[in-house]
Design a protein around this motif. Sequence first.
Motif, short mmCIF file in Angstrom:
data_model
loop_
_atom_site.label_atom_id
_atom_site.label_comp_id
_atom_site.label_asym_id
_atom_site.label_seq_id
_atom_site.Cartn_x
_atom_site.Cartn_y
_atom_site.Cartn_z
N GLY A 96 0.82 -1.21 0.00
CA GLY A 96 0.00 0.00 0.00
C GLY A 96 0.85 1.25 0.00
N LEU A 112 -2.21 0.83 -4.63
CA LEU A 112 -2.01 -0.56 -4.25
C LEU A 112 -1.28 -1.33 -5.36
N ILE A 135 -3.29 4.26 0.85
CA ILE A 135 -3.49 3.12 1.73
C ILE A 135 -2.64 3.28 2.99
N ILE A 138 -3.38 -2.86 5.50
CA ILE A 138 -3.81 -4.01 4.72
C ILE A 138 -4.08 -5.16 5.68
N ILE A 157 -9.01 -9.97 1.42
CA ILE A 157 -7.99 -8.95 1.65
C ILE A 157 -8.66 -7.59 1.62
N ALA A 159 -7.78 -3.35 1.99
CA ALA A 159 -6.79 -2.28 2.00
C ALA A 159 -7.53 -0.97 2.23
#
Length: 361
Positions: A96, A112, A135, A138, A157, A159
Amino acid sequence: MDRRVFLGTAAATALVPAVGWAQEAAPGWVKLPTEAYRGKQDDVVFVDALTGWYGNGSGKLFKTTDGGQTWVKQLDRPGTFVRALGFVDAELGFLGNIGPDYFPNVSDATPLYRTRDGGGSWEPVVIDGPAVKGICAIDVLKTPFINAGVLDHRVTIRAAGRVGGPAFLATSRDKGETWTSEDLSAHTGMILDVHFVSEQVGFICGASSAEVQASTAIVLRTGDGGRTWSRVYEGSRTFELTWKMSWPSATVGYVTVQSYNPDTTASQRYVAKSVDGGLTWRELPLVDNAAVREFGVGFVDENHGWVGAVPNGFETTDGGASWSPVQMGNAVNKVRVIPRPGGGHVVFAIGVEMHRLDLPG
């Protein structure tokens, strides 16, 4: 030129205590040989006790396969700010970037990146939905299930970011192949951390306003996989936000409460704790010192953990009822607790430098 940093070279020796690597039997934080950096480094991640990565704001990423004794530089991209890291396994990982218009000298607008070869190469991730600015965290959630008679894992996942706003959460439910984003600015002015304890229950560290002088520290909770969010904790003081969280179990969680109050008489620092799965929270006093600013937090179990801070860290062994100063490095932003095969844990703490603590089983 070999870019590996070796323990035992003149440069590396200057970076580690004189006791050396061999004295792991007596638990204590040991400084690891990393490349010098001018400020706080934000994330380190390990997939096991040996294999890990760390990055910094100058766009550099390093990998170790020996528990931090040596590091190889894998990325050197000025203009990118490595803010957060998350790896599914030793090959598949995500990076990120904080994004432009917050820190100086950050020009990379891609929030990302993904690697499929253990950090050897990186590609931008396409995120459908509202544009994500940057970001800060994560989260990789692995949920076991039976797949055609074989134990497998569903991988989700997330972010999220960013400090100073705007507040966006990007989610992938197929191991990072496809992503969608959503705007959470109606719930929080910033997103500093995100973590799910199950497929349905998750948390966000945030702030009531994107303007820190008007902000109070908040924690958001979802019980339906992120479809809806509710505010389960809000501090009573301005100039505050929640920074990082640690969940040693599904019921017990801790968050650091970060203060930017310029009034030095407002000197009490707090950690917030939940013992009922994040439904309710109470503030625990950490230290009465206006010079302290909290960052990362990590717990090895429900009672034993650490808070990273300026100018030093703090340790508790009684669930936050009391805290003692500990030399684990300055401005530790991330604390990672890694189980060791056969028992015990390895704990990594990254800030201005990186330290390692070996805990026996």
